[in-house]
Enzyme design. Structure first.
Site, short mmCIF file in Angstrom:
data_model
loop_
_atom_site.label_atom_id
_atom_site.label_comp_id
_atom_site.label_asym_id
_atom_site.label_seq_id
_atom_site.Cartn_x
_atom_site.Cartn_y
_atom_site.Cartn_z
N GLY A 10 0.82 -1.22 0.00
CA GLY A 10 0.00 0.00 0.00
C GLY A 10 0.85 1.26 0.00
N ASP A 31 0.02 -9.09 1.67
CA ASP A 31 -0.96 -8.11 1.17
C ASP A 31 -1.99 -8.84 0.30
OD1 ASP A 31 -0.50 -4.67 0.55
OD2 ASP A 31 -2.24 -5.83 -0.15
N ASN A 32 -3.28 -8.54 0.50
CA ASN A 32 -4.31 -9.19 -0.34
C ASN A 32 -4.68 -8.31 -1.54
OD1 ASN A 32 -5.81 -7.13 0.70
ND2 ASN A 32 -7.37 -8.42 1.71
N ASN A 35 -6.46 -2.89 -1.78
CA ASN A 35 -6.34 -1.46 -2.10
C ASN A 35 -4.91 -1.16 -2.55
OD1 ASN A 35 -7.25 1.18 -2.43
ND2 ASN A 35 -6.67 1.75 -0.34
N SER A 124 -3.80 6.41 13.73
CA SER A 124 -4.19 7.61 12.99
C SER A 124 -4.59 8.71 13.96
CB SER A 124 -5.38 7.27 12.09
OG SER A 124 -5.97 8.44 11.55
N TYR A 149 -14.31 3.83 10.83
CA TYR A 149 -12.88 3.66 10.51
C TYR A 149 -12.04 4.12 11.70
CZ TYR A 149 -8.33 5.39 9.16
OH TYR A 149 -6.98 5.68 9.15
N LYS A 153 -9.50 2.04 14.60
CA LYS A 153 -8.12 2.40 15.00
C LYS A 153 -8.04 2.52 16.53
CE LYS A 153 -6.05 2.83 10.98
NZ LYS A 153 -4.98 1.91 10.55
N PHE A 178 -0.77 11.73 10.85
CA PHE A 178 -1.65 12.85 10.52
C PHE A 178 -2.04 12.69 9.06
CE2 PHE A 178 -2.36 15.32 14.35
CZ PHE A 178 -1.71 14.48 15.23
N ASN A 199 -9.62 11.66 -0.42
CA ASN A 199 -8.66 12.53 0.25
C ASN A 199 -8.21 13.67 -0.68
OD1 ASN A 199 -7.33 9.60 1.78
ND2 ASN A 199 -8.60 11.12 2.76
N PRO A 293 -19.78 16.29 5.85
CA PRO A 293 -20.19 15.83 7.18
C PRO A 293 -19.05 15.07 7.88
CG PRO A 293 -21.89 15.32 5.58
CD PRO A 293 -20.71 15.84 4.79
#
Ligand code: WQD
Length: 339
Positions: A10, A31-32, A35, A124, A149, A153, A178, A199, A293
């Site tokens: 990733g 890793d699968n 993403n 995070s 999400y 974490k 961050f 993002n 939101p």
């Protein structure tokens, strides 16, 4: 020394693999590719000139995970694997709890079985929720997260703290990221999100590349200098180097170490847009849109503890981050090729 990187293909994982390998560590990646793409691993090998042991598995699959520990003596695990899209987590909370918690619990069970006691977790800043004040320090309250999400974490941090309490030989490092952006200076590794980015920087570079018409700036009526959201953007290579420092810390300590990985500087959305245009010479049309939101006005780190304890601090500027993001996307307009 062998380090297992779950989710190592990733965005953060691949950059961390390069930094570790360049410091002489041997890297194993599980890793699968939910993403990420196998091409990223080939790029890691191209940059470093060294091989990576790759296991294309779901980390929650105990049998397949155990094969790694049978075939390698894993000294430390860095756990990147996890679903991480805030909006998606609101729509599919059970999938997020199942995936993010199962992978962690299966890892911990397998590590215990094979006597692996060092665990670095990709946490995070989202665990801080909407902070009462900024800059954020590691002792500030956590857990009041606005989405599943972020709650995964937070929950994983609790699981790891309890595991460390029960087994004092464990060395757990919680790294609270961050806002990671940028790309490897070679332009070979970069953020390659599936679909329409949520993002900011991945969205900006798609607008700059002409793949999206304009950027929607989510709100300009926040209590910030220019009214747009303020975040602590950190270059992914600086973040990767923070993981190398965390492994050294885990070697010399037991218990739980908690560190913010940020620059300590807050930049607004318009700061990022204007810096990107200045750094690249490429325009980024934008419109002011309603607030998103769940967004908070301002979030940036106090990075003092990481400097004092890990001897680490971010070195790249926002201009570096913008330039490197654009260089990588300009060289890879369609992202990583599919296998
Ligand atoms: C940054 C700023 C938006 C997109 C999230 C997760 C965090 C981490 C990083 C995984 C905000 C504004 C954004 C756009 C915009 N994820 N924005 N237009 O929300 O701070 O953090 O991603 O590890 O855990 O919480 O990052 O990049 O989505 O937003 O105006 O199209 O950019 O409002 O102010 P965020 P972001």
């Amino acid at each position: 020394m062998k380090v297992l990187l779950t989710g190592g293909a990733g965005f953060i994982g691949s950059h961390t693999a390069v930094e570790l390998m360049e410091k002489g560590y041997e890297v194993v990646i599980a890793d699968n590719f939910a993403n990420s793409k196998p091409e990223a691993v080939r790029r890691i090998e191209r940059i470093t000139g060294k091989k990576v042991a790759l296991y294309p598995i779901d980390v929650a699959d105990a049998d397949k995970l155990e094969q790694i520990f049978r075939e390698h003596t894993i000294d430390t695990v860095i756990h990147f694997a996890g679903l991480k899209a805030v909006g998606e987590s609101v729509r599919y909370p059970v999938m997020y709890y199942r995936n993010n918690l199962d992978t962690t619990l299966t890892l911990l069970e397998t590590m215990a079985k094979y006597g692996c006691r060092k665990f670095v977790f990709s946490s995070s800043a989202t665990v801080y929720g909407d902070p009462a004040t900024v800059p954020i320090t590691e002792d500030m309250p956590t857990g009041d997260c606005s989405n599943p999400y972020g709650k995964t974490k937070y929950m994983i941090e609790q699981i790891l703290k309890d595991a460390a309490f029960a087994d004092p030989s464990l060395s757990i490092v919680l790294l609270r990221y961050f806002n990671p952006i940028g790309a490897h200076s070679s332009g070979l590794l970069f953020e390659d999100p599936n679909g329409i980015p949520s993002n900011l920087m991945p969205y900006i570079v798609k607008v700059a590349a002409g793949k999206l018409d304009h950027l929607n700036v989510f709100g300009n009526d926040y209590p910030t200098p220019d009214g747009t959201g303020v975040r602590d953007y950190i270059h992914v290579t600086d973040l990767a180097k923070g993981h190398v420092a965390a492994i050294s810390y885990a070697d010399q300590n037991s218990g739980v170490g908690i560190f913010n990985l940020g620059t300590g500087k807050g930049y607004s959305v318009l700061d990022v847009v204007n810096t990107f245009i200045r750094a690249t010479g490429v325009n980024v049309p934008y419109v002011i849109a309603p607030r998103r939101p769940g967004d908070i006005a301002e979030c940036y780190a106090s990075p003092d503890k990481a400097l004092k304890v890990l001897g680490w601090r971010a070195e790249h500027s926002l201009e570096d981050m913008c330039r490197d993001s654009w260089n990588a996307v300009a060289a890879n307009p369609d992202g990583y090729p599919e296998d």
